[in-house]
Design an enzyme around this catalytic site. Structure first.
Site, PDB file in Angstrom:
ATOM      1  N   SER A  34      35.355  -6.519  47.354  1.00  0.00           N
ATOM      2  CA  SER A  34      34.493  -5.385  47.722  1.00  0.00           C
ATOM      3  C   SER A  34      34.792  -4.872  49.132  1.00  0.00           C
ATOM      4  CB  SER A  34      33.024  -5.798  47.632  1.00  0.00           C
ATOM      5  OG  SER A  34      32.748  -6.332  46.366  1.00  0.00           O
TER       6      SER A  34
HETATM    7  N1  SAM Z   1      32.345 -10.978  45.211  1.00  0.00           N
HETATM    8  C1  SAM Z   1      33.724 -10.633  44.999  1.00  0.00           C
HETATM    9  C2  SAM Z   1      34.580 -10.806  46.213  1.00  0.00           C
HETATM   10  O1  SAM Z   1      34.056 -11.121  47.280  1.00  0.00           O
HETATM   11  O2  SAM Z   1      35.801 -10.652  46.066  1.00  0.00           O
HETATM   12  C3  SAM Z   1      33.901  -9.239  44.436  1.00  0.00           C
HETATM   13  C4  SAM Z   1      33.765  -9.270  43.001  1.00  0.00           C
HETATM   14  S1  SAM Z   1      34.325  -7.983  41.992  1.00  0.00           S
HETATM   15  C5  SAM Z   1      33.734  -6.505  42.714  1.00  0.00           C
HETATM   16  C6  SAM Z   1      33.184  -8.309  40.627  1.00  0.00           C
HETATM   17  C7  SAM Z   1      33.458  -9.597  39.912  1.00  0.00           C
HETATM   18  O3  SAM Z   1      32.419  -9.796  38.952  1.00  0.00           O
HETATM   19  C8  SAM Z   1      34.767  -9.612  39.129  1.00  0.00           C
HETATM   20  O4  SAM Z   1      35.560 -10.683  39.552  1.00  0.00           O
HETATM   21  C9  SAM Z   1      34.314  -9.772  37.675  1.00  0.00           C
HETATM   22  O5  SAM Z   1      35.205 -10.530  36.881  1.00  0.00           O
HETATM   23  C10 SAM Z   1      32.977 -10.468  37.853  1.00  0.00           C
HETATM   24  N2  SAM Z   1      32.062 -10.372  36.713  1.00  0.00           N
HETATM   25  C11 SAM Z   1      31.795  -9.314  35.903  1.00  0.00           C
HETATM   26  N3  SAM Z   1      30.869  -9.655  34.990  1.00  0.00           N
HETATM   27  C12 SAM Z   1      30.541 -10.948  35.216  1.00  0.00           C
HETATM   28  C13 SAM Z   1      29.633 -11.871  34.622  1.00  0.00           C
HETATM   29  N4  SAM Z   1      28.847 -11.552  33.582  1.00  0.00           N
HETATM   30  N5  SAM Z   1      29.555 -13.122  35.123  1.00  0.00           N
HETATM   31  C14 SAM Z   1      30.316 -13.497  36.188  1.00  0.00           C
HETATM   32  N6  SAM Z   1      31.195 -12.675  36.797  1.00  0.00           N
HETATM   33  C15 SAM Z   1      31.298 -11.413  36.332  1.00  0.00           C
END
Ligand code: SAM
Length: 218
Positions: A60
């Site tokens: 992000s």
């Molecule tokens: N917090 C992260 C970082 O610091 O890099 C950014 C994360 S990215 C914007 C969103 C993440 O949410 C992705 O890696 C995606 O695979 C994960 N995601 C989406 N749906 C999810 C779910 N139901 N449970 C867990 N992770 C999920």
């Protein structure tokens, strides 16, 4: 500009854009964001932008990481649940500001890689799970803070139930074009909802999120 001076320049940008928590600014200043991304984009590590991390996901934007963390108002004593481990960067920021982080990722490869990076940086207060984060992680709950880093179509009930009384949750809600970052506070009379700003996140895919395939793209 070398990485250290570009990190300082990022802190100046975050302050100018309204991030006022000294603790959050210090955590960002202490964290080598370049370690959480592929080498091909490391030269952009301290630009205030989201960047690709593989598997179609992103690390992000630093301003959004700072804003979401600040909204949790951490004092150092909390247990925090993060949904969407991704690169592990947000977990690193949280782990410096609270007692314990439980972080959930649905893509095993990302979770494994984040854990390798965070272990190598010496973090020992983070618990990792590969699972559907829309259901939270009740075994380790309840949580004083919940931070969701992907956009849900509506507030996942399971997450609300795992928030302590007085606990705070930050979550983006909405669809592709209209996503709003919300602060949810659990009080004695129920949940209070406050809009923080408009955002653009990848979709939260799972039982209480989007179906794989129907979700909005980033
Ligand atoms: N917090 C992260 C970082 O610091 O890099 C950014 C994360 S990215 C914007 C969103 C993440 O949410 C992705 O890696 C995606 O695979 C994960 N995601 C989406 N749906 C999810 C779910 N139901 N449970 C867990 N992770 C999920």
């Amino acid at each position: 500009m070398n990485l250290e001076s570009s990190r300082q320049a990022l802190i100046t940008t975050l302050k100018r854009d309204g991030i006022s928590s000294q603790a959050v600014l210090e955590a960002i200043a202490e964290t080598p964001r370049e370690r959480f991304m592929p080498e091909t984009v490391r030269n952009k590590a301290y630009e205030n932008i989201a960047l690709p991390i593989g598997d179609g996901q992103t690390i992000s934007q630093p301003y959004i990481v700072a804003l979401m963390t600040q909204a949790l108002e951490l004092t150092g004593r909390e247990k925090v649940l993060e949904i969407g481990t991704g690169s592990g960067y947000q977990a690193a920021i949280l782990a410096q500001l609270c007692r314990e982080v439980v972080t959930i990722e649905r893509i095993a490869n990302l979770s494994r890689h984040a854990q390798v990076v965070l272990d190598s940086l010496g973090y020992d207060n983070i618990e990792y799970h590969v699972a559907d984060g829309t259901l939270g992680y009740p075994d380790a709950g309840p949580y004083d803070g919940i931070l969701v880093t992907a956009t849900a179509p509506k507030l996942p009930q399971a997450l609300c139930e795992q928030l302590t009384l007085g606990g705070r949750m930050v979550i983006p809600l909405g669809e592709e074009k209209v996503q709003e970052l919300k602060l949810i506070t659990r009080g004695t009379e129920g949940l209070r909802v406050k809009k923080l700003c408009n955002v653009r996140f990848v979709p939260l895919i799972g039982e209480q999120g989007w179906d794989d395939g129907e979700s909005p793209g980033e």
